[in-house]
Design a protein around this motif. Structure first.
Motif, PDB file in Angstrom:
ATOM      1  N   LEU A 186     -12.460  10.364  16.090  1.00  0.00           N
ATOM      2  CA  LEU A 186     -12.413   8.982  15.722  1.00  0.00           C
ATOM      3  C   LEU A 186     -13.271   8.605  14.622  1.00  0.00           C
ATOM      4  O   LEU A 186     -12.842   7.762  13.675  1.00  0.00           O
ATOM      5  CB  LEU A 186     -12.609   8.040  16.722  1.00  0.00           C
ATOM      6  N   LEU A 187     -14.370   9.380  14.209  1.00  0.00           N
ATOM      7  CA  LEU A 187     -15.169   9.234  13.120  1.00  0.00           C
ATOM      8  C   LEU A 187     -14.176   9.768  11.648  1.00  0.00           C
ATOM      9  O   LEU A 187     -14.596   8.982  10.758  1.00  0.00           O
ATOM     10  CB  LEU A 187     -16.342   9.898  13.114  1.00  0.00           C
ATOM     11  N   ASP A 188     -13.280  10.333  11.951  1.00  0.00           N
ATOM     12  CA  ASP A 188     -12.283  10.729  10.606  1.00  0.00           C
ATOM     13  C   ASP A 188     -11.162   9.989  10.604  1.00  0.00           C
ATOM     14  O   ASP A 188     -10.295  10.126   9.769  1.00  0.00           O
ATOM     15  CB  ASP A 188     -12.045  12.190  10.923  1.00  0.00           C
ATOM     16  N   GLN A 189     -10.988   8.973  11.264  1.00  0.00           N
ATOM     17  CA  GLN A 189      -9.894   8.161  11.127  1.00  0.00           C
ATOM     18  C   GLN A 189     -10.078   7.181   9.803  1.00  0.00           C
ATOM     19  O   GLN A 189     -10.867   6.670   9.314  1.00  0.00           O
ATOM     20  CB  GLN A 189      -9.960   6.851  12.243  1.00  0.00           C
ATOM     21  N   PRO A 190      -8.917   7.134   9.096  1.00  0.00           N
ATOM     22  CA  PRO A 190      -8.993   6.524   7.976  1.00  0.00           C
ATOM     23  C   PRO A 190      -9.089   4.890   7.912  1.00  0.00           C
ATOM     24  O   PRO A 190      -8.535   4.547   9.237  1.00  0.00           O
ATOM     25  CB  PRO A 190      -7.700   6.730   7.124  1.00  0.00           C
ATOM     26  N   ALA A 191      -9.756   4.179   7.147  1.00  0.00           N
ATOM     27  CA  ALA A 191      -9.486   2.778   7.336  1.00  0.00           C
ATOM     28  C   ALA A 191      -8.375   2.237   7.010  1.00  0.00           C
ATOM     29  O   ALA A 191      -7.670   2.539   6.373  1.00  0.00           O
ATOM     30  CB  ALA A 191     -10.741   2.424   6.132  1.00  0.00           C
ATOM     31  N   THR A 192      -8.255   1.100   7.717  1.00  0.00           N
ATOM     32  CA  THR A 192      -6.883   0.212   7.725  1.00  0.00           C
ATOM     33  C   THR A 192      -7.254  -0.777   6.837  1.00  0.00           C
ATOM     34  O   THR A 192      -8.230  -1.610   6.813  1.00  0.00           O
ATOM     35  CB  THR A 192      -6.335  -0.338   9.043  1.00  0.00           C
ATOM     36  N   LEU A 193      -6.321  -0.888   5.625  1.00  0.00           N
ATOM     37  CA  LEU A 193      -6.256  -1.823   4.755  1.00  0.00           C
ATOM     38  C   LEU A 193      -5.288  -2.629   4.578  1.00  0.00           C
ATOM     39  O   LEU A 193      -4.114  -2.183   4.430  1.00  0.00           O
ATOM     40  CB  LEU A 193      -6.706  -1.074   3.314  1.00  0.00           C
ATOM     41  N   LEU A 194      -5.371  -4.021   5.094  1.00  0.00           N
ATOM     42  CA  LEU A 194      -4.177  -4.797   5.038  1.00  0.00           C
ATOM     43  C   LEU A 194      -3.736  -5.338   3.707  1.00  0.00           C
ATOM     44  O   LEU A 194      -4.855  -5.301   2.665  1.00  0.00           O
ATOM     45  CB  LEU A 194      -4.610  -6.000   5.804  1.00  0.00           C
ATOM     46  N   PRO A 195      -2.625  -5.543   3.447  1.00  0.00           N
ATOM     47  CA  PRO A 195      -2.224  -6.144   2.086  1.00  0.00           C
ATOM     48  C   PRO A 195      -2.670  -7.690   1.651  1.00  0.00           C
ATOM     49  O   PRO A 195      -3.121  -8.221   2.854  1.00  0.00           O
ATOM     50  CB  PRO A 195      -0.655  -6.400   2.162  1.00  0.00           C
ATOM     51  N   GLU A 196      -2.727  -7.789   0.555  1.00  0.00           N
ATOM     52  CA  GLU A 196      -3.567  -9.355  -0.001  1.00  0.00           C
ATOM     53  C   GLU A 196      -2.465 -10.366   0.718  1.00  0.00           C
ATOM     54  O   GLU A 196      -1.410 -10.114   0.693  1.00  0.00           O
ATOM     55  CB  GLU A 196      -3.599  -9.027  -1.303  1.00  0.00           C
ATOM     56  N   GLU A 197      -3.078 -11.542   1.115  1.00  0.00           N
ATOM     57  CA  GLU A 197      -2.495 -12.499   1.322  1.00  0.00           C
ATOM     58  C   GLU A 197      -2.778 -13.867   0.187  1.00  0.00           C
ATOM     59  O   GLU A 197      -3.350 -14.965   0.762  1.00  0.00           O
ATOM     60  CB  GLU A 197      -3.005 -13.388   2.806  1.00  0.00           C
ATOM     61  N   SER A 198      -2.530 -13.606  -0.869  1.00  0.00           N
ATOM     62  CA  SER A 198      -2.849 -14.467  -1.878  1.00  0.00           C
ATOM     63  C   SER A 198      -2.335 -15.960  -1.867  1.00  0.00           C
ATOM     64  O   SER A 198      -2.954 -16.808  -2.093  1.00  0.00           O
ATOM     65  CB  SER A 198      -2.453 -14.009  -3.319  1.00  0.00           C
ATOM     66  N   GLU A 199      -0.981 -16.072  -1.275  1.00  0.00           N
ATOM     67  CA  GLU A 199      -0.574 -17.307  -1.178  1.00  0.00           C
ATOM     68  C   GLU A 199      -1.218 -18.073  -0.133  1.00  0.00           C
ATOM     69  O   GLU A 199      -1.318 -19.288  -0.331  1.00  0.00           O
ATOM     70  CB  GLU A 199       1.086 -17.026  -0.639  1.00  0.00           C
ATOM     71  N   VAL A 200      -1.810 -17.249   1.009  1.00  0.00           N
ATOM     72  CA  VAL A 200      -2.422 -18.165   1.973  1.00  0.00           C
ATOM     73  C   VAL A 200      -3.680 -18.586   1.526  1.00  0.00           C
ATOM     74  O   VAL A 200      -4.199 -19.780   1.793  1.00  0.00           O
ATOM     75  CB  VAL A 200      -2.419 -17.045   3.402  1.00  0.00           C
ATOM     76  N   ILE A 201      -4.343 -17.653   0.818  1.00  0.00           N
ATOM     77  CA  ILE A 201      -5.719 -17.945   0.233  1.00  0.00           C
ATOM     78  C   ILE A 201      -5.729 -19.215  -0.645  1.00  0.00           C
ATOM     79  O   ILE A 201      -6.387 -20.125  -0.639  1.00  0.00           O
ATOM     80  CB  ILE A 201      -6.331 -16.808  -0.343  1.00  0.00           C
ATOM     81  N   ALA A 202      -4.556 -19.123  -1.389  1.00  0.00           N
ATOM     82  CA  ALA A 202      -4.325 -20.356  -2.516  1.00  0.00           C
ATOM     83  C   ALA A 202      -4.088 -21.527  -1.648  1.00  0.00           C
ATOM     84  O   ALA A 202      -4.307 -22.521  -1.931  1.00  0.00           O
ATOM     85  CB  ALA A 202      -3.160 -19.885  -3.286  1.00  0.00           C
ATOM     86  N   ALA A 203      -3.199 -21.519  -0.686  1.00  0.00           N
ATOM     87  CA  ALA A 203      -3.032 -22.651   0.154  1.00  0.00           C
ATOM     88  C   ALA A 203      -4.251 -23.053   0.931  1.00  0.00           C
ATOM     89  O   ALA A 203      -4.576 -24.535   0.627  1.00  0.00           O
ATOM     90  CB  ALA A 203      -1.910 -22.299   1.216  1.00  0.00           C
ATOM     91  N   LEU A 204      -4.939 -22.351   1.223  1.00  0.00           N
ATOM     92  CA  LEU A 204      -6.283 -22.689   2.036  1.00  0.00           C
ATOM     93  C   LEU A 204      -7.123 -23.334   1.194  1.00  0.00           C
ATOM     94  O   LEU A 204      -7.832 -24.385   1.337  1.00  0.00           O
ATOM     95  CB  LEU A 204      -6.848 -21.696   2.834  1.00  0.00           C
ATOM     96  N   SER A 205      -7.476 -22.838  -0.045  1.00  0.00           N
ATOM     97  CA  SER A 205      -8.066 -23.406  -1.131  1.00  0.00           C
ATOM     98  C   SER A 205      -7.658 -24.861  -1.578  1.00  0.00           C
ATOM     99  O   SER A 205      -8.642 -25.403  -2.074  1.00  0.00           O
ATOM    100  CB  SER A 205      -8.251 -22.642  -2.270  1.00  0.00           C
TER     101      SER A 205
END
Length: 161
Positions: free
Chosen positions: A6-25
């Motif tokens: 499990l130490l060699d598992q690649p990191a999971t990187l989710l896509p950006e949520e720019s619309e959500v961040i903008a809406a929250l701001s």
């Protein structure tokens, strides 16, 4: 017989949520539900809604909102190739919605005495990123009652000066 490393598992990187961040701001705290309504698959929107409910003393609602964020987060992680284990680093900003939803669910579960769930979510968060719990607690301590949107680099000023 050897198991999977499990130490060699690649990191999971989710896509950006720019619309959500903008809406929250640009959304007042009392209107955060509208962001979740407009972006129902966003764990960040549900985590923000869970935070608002929790800060207002609505623990069961916070639990429910965080539970939705948790499930939406699992959907997003799986879609990004996550196999149920491996790192989900806090340092990758789009992962923060999922991690915040996990944290919010853990927090509300603790309030209602669901100790097995607290233990399970603590393990989940620590396995995803050992620093996540501390980072989220630090954000909450620095900005109590503030806008639930995470710090973001969405506002960039470019110029020649």
């Amino acid at each position: 017989m050897t198991g999977e490393n499990l130490l060699d598992q690649p990191a999971t990187l989710l896509p950006e949520e720019s619309e959500v961040i903008a809406a929250l701001s640009r959304t007042a705290r009392q209107d955060i539900a509208g962001v979740a309504w407009a972006h129902p698959t966003s764990s960040l929107a549900w985590a923000a809604l869970a935070d608002v409910a929790f800060e207002e003393g609505r623990t069961l609602e916070s639990y429910a909102f965080a539970r939705v964020g948790y499930h939406r987060g699992l959907d997003s992680l799986r879609k990004a190739g996550w196999k149920g284990h491996g790192p989900v680093p806090w340092s990758h900003e789009p992962n923060r919605g999922v991690l915040r939803a996990l944290f919010a669910l853990r927090r509300a579960a603790g309030e209602i005495g669901e100790t097995d769930e607290v233990t399970r979510l603590t393990t989940f968060l620590t396995d995803a990123d050992p620093a996540a719990i501390g980072r989220i607690e630090a954000l909450s301590a620095v900005n109590p009652g503030s806008d639930p949107a995470p710090p973001t680099e969405a506002f960039v000023i470019r110029g020649e000066n």
